[in-house]
Design a protein around this motif. Structure first.
Motif, mmCIF file in Angstrom:
data_model
loop_
_atom_site.group_PDB
_atom_site.id
_atom_site.type_symbol
_atom_site.label_atom_id
_atom_site.label_comp_id
_atom_site.label_asym_id
_atom_site.label_seq_id
_atom_site.Cartn_x
_atom_site.Cartn_y
_atom_site.Cartn_z
ATOM 1 N N ALA A 238 24.987 -44.216 -5.907
ATOM 2 C CA ALA A 238 24.733 -42.969 -6.629
ATOM 3 C C ALA A 238 25.618 -41.840 -6.121
ATOM 4 C CB ALA A 238 23.269 -42.583 -6.498
ATOM 5 N N SER A 239 26.104 -41.028 -7.044
ATOM 6 C CA SER A 239 26.976 -39.902 -6.679
ATOM 7 C C SER A 239 26.240 -38.873 -5.836
ATOM 8 C CB SER A 239 27.531 -39.244 -7.936
ATOM 9 O OG SER A 239 26.471 -38.788 -8.773
ATOM 10 N N SER A 240 24.893 -38.892 -5.894
ATOM 11 C CA SER A 240 24.094 -37.946 -5.110
ATOM 12 C C SER A 240 23.844 -38.426 -3.686
ATOM 13 C CB SER A 240 22.750 -37.702 -5.803
ATOM 14 O OG SER A 240 22.034 -38.925 -5.939
ATOM 15 N N PRO A 275 19.037 -42.489 10.346
ATOM 16 C CA PRO A 275 20.214 -41.710 9.944
ATOM 17 C C PRO A 275 21.163 -42.487 9.032
ATOM 18 C CG PRO A 275 19.772 -41.386 12.276
ATOM 19 C CD PRO A 275 18.875 -42.498 11.822
ATOM 20 N N THR A 276 21.307 -43.798 9.282
ATOM 21 C CA THR A 276 22.170 -44.628 8.430
ATOM 22 C C THR A 276 21.533 -44.823 7.062
ATOM 23 O OG1 THR A 276 23.056 -45.800 10.353
ATOM 24 C CG2 THR A 276 23.339 -46.852 8.214
ATOM 25 N N LEU A 277 20.227 -45.093 7.029
ATOM 26 C CA LEU A 277 19.537 -45.293 5.752
ATOM 27 C C LEU A 277 19.530 -44.020 4.910
ATOM 28 C CD1 LEU A 277 16.485 -47.405 7.005
ATOM 29 C CD2 LEU A 277 18.557 -48.247 5.892
ATOM 30 N N GLN A 278 19.451 -42.850 5.572
ATOM 31 C CA GLN A 278 19.444 -41.579 4.844
ATOM 32 C C GLN A 278 20.757 -41.340 4.108
ATOM 33 O OE1 GLN A 278 15.580 -39.842 5.428
ATOM 34 N NE2 GLN A 278 17.270 -39.317 4.093
ATOM 35 N N LEU A 279 21.833 -42.002 4.551
ATOM 36 C CA LEU A 279 23.124 -41.850 3.871
ATOM 37 C C LEU A 279 23.086 -42.412 2.453
ATOM 38 C CD1 LEU A 279 25.529 -42.971 6.757
ATOM 39 C CD2 LEU A 279 25.153 -40.619 5.972
ATOM 40 N N LEU A 280 22.144 -43.313 2.186
ATOM 41 C CA LEU A 280 22.100 -44.013 0.906
ATOM 42 C C LEU A 280 21.323 -43.261 -0.163
ATOM 43 C CD1 LEU A 280 21.418 -47.592 2.337
ATOM 44 C CD2 LEU A 280 23.624 -46.539 1.812
ATOM 45 N N VAL A 281 20.681 -42.157 0.239
ATOM 46 C CA VAL A 281 19.914 -41.353 -0.717
ATOM 47 C C VAL A 281 20.408 -39.914 -0.646
ATOM 48 C CG1 VAL A 281 17.892 -42.855 -0.568
ATOM 49 C CG2 VAL A 281 18.099 -40.919 0.999
ATOM 50 N N GLY A 282 19.817 -39.048 -1.432
ATOM 51 C CA GLY A 282 20.215 -37.652 -1.432
ATOM 52 C C GLY A 282 19.912 -36.968 -0.112
ATOM 53 N N ASN A 283 20.685 -35.961 0.232
ATOM 54 C CA ASN A 283 20.505 -35.231 1.486
ATOM 55 C C ASN A 283 19.097 -34.644 1.559
ATOM 56 O OD1 ASN A 283 21.005 -34.013 3.921
ATOM 57 N ND2 ASN A 283 22.153 -32.296 3.064
#
Length: 332
Positions: A238-240, A275-283
């Motif tokens: 996703a672009s987000s 922190p790595t998993l959070q990269l895959l979703v929106g900030n």
């Protein structure tokens, strides 16, 4: 009755002959390739290599793109048989192993390849956020260990034992091939050594991380297992996703087909890898929103819906889950 003769010019004859050559020769070449290089071999695992990569999160993870070492061979082979691939990779703290194999029959019975047979591994080293690689011929490794042995299979787990990075290899005596012997490949020296600790191996294999992370909603778009993450074929990055802002080049690589994010370092835990998993979703997006912990995985045998890491840690019974994983695999 008279038959009319059609006079064909030499130019037309040459043209027709040339077209036949252009059409027929490639077809014959293709059939010859399939007959000689593909059909005699069982479920080939063609060699792949890392063509692009970027380290992220201070070296705790790496995003890589895989390409076939010989794209023409892949295209020709996959046109007539199934090509195995992604499930032949292993990931460790600092090592990545890609296995490739083409043998006649389900298993080998010799330590010397026949005709176009091959069996090898590429070992990638990621220490100090640099990527180096070396290839090892499995037939040769076994011959060097003992001329009376042949290879059977390679283990699925990279683990540390006695300060060595190891992956198990199972070999058998040519004269008594009914039983297998467990040994290990030292991934630094490329030699077969005495088998490493089964406890150390199982500690790497039977973790709760994959079961934990698969309860999170982000797994609807991502395949996450052990140390590996990739975008599901039916979805796209996703672009987000926060990774586009923090690591744009890594995001570009991960958005390609045949790309993966690999978690390096110690055994993955959900808390450490957040922190790595959070990269895959929106900030700032809450990846624990409305997560359901099923009764069989909870501390009190009841279902719970949670919305934070703290609640997850409180209700999730990782000890029971790890025990269930081992029992499902047939190991007590």
């Amino acid at each position: 009755m008279k038959f009319f003769k059609i006079k064909v010019s030499k130019r037309i004859k040459w043209l027709v002959g040339g077209l036949l050559v252009i059409i027929v020769l490639p077809y014959l070449a293709y059939q010859g390739y399939i007959t000689y290089f593909v059909k005699p071999y069982f479920a080939p695992v063609l060699k792949q290599r890392i063509s692009e990569y970027e380290f992220i999160e201070d070296g705790k993870a790496i995003v890589v793109k895989w390409d076939y070492d010989n794209p023409v061979d892949y295209w020709l082979t996959s046109s007539s048989t199934e090509v195995m691939g992604q499930n032949q990779r292993r990931f460790g703290q600092t090592k990545i192993v890609q296995e490739y194999k083409k043998i006649k029959g389900v298993e080998v019975r010799s330590n010397t390849p026949i005709d176009q047979e091959y069996w090898g591994i590429t070992v990638y080293d990621t220490q100090n956020q640099t990527l180096t690689s070396k290839d090892y011929d499995i037939f040769k490794l076994v011959r060097d260990y003992g001329s009376n042995y042949f290879p059977i299979s390679i283990g699925n787990v990279i683990y540390k034992s006695a300060d060595k990075d190891l992956v198990d290899i199972y070999i058998s005596d040519i004269k008594a091939s009914s039983s297998s012997i467990r040994k290990s490949i030292d991934l630094s020296s490329g030699k077969i050594v005495n088998a490493g600790s089964e406890w150390e191996r199982d500690k790497q294999e039977y973790t709760a991380f994959s079961s934990e992370v698969n309860l999170l909603p982000l797994t609807a778009n991502y395949y996450i297992f052990d140390r590996e993450i990739y975008v599901e074929p039916h979805s796209q990055l996703a672009s987000s996703s926060f990774i586009w802002n923090k690591y744009p080049r890594a995001a570009e690589i991960l958005s390609n087909k045949n790309s993966t994010l690999i978690m390096l370092g110690d055994i993955p835990t959900l808390e450490d890898r957040l922190p790595t998993l959070q990269l895959l979703v929106g900030n700032g997006e809450n990846i624990f929103k409305n997560v359901r912990i099923p009764a069989e995985n909870s501390i009190d045998g009841k279902e719970h819906v949670i919305n934070s890491l703290e609640e997850f840690k409180h209700y999730y019974n990782s000890t029971k889950v790890k025990s269930n994983i081992k029992n499902l695999d047939g190991k007590e």
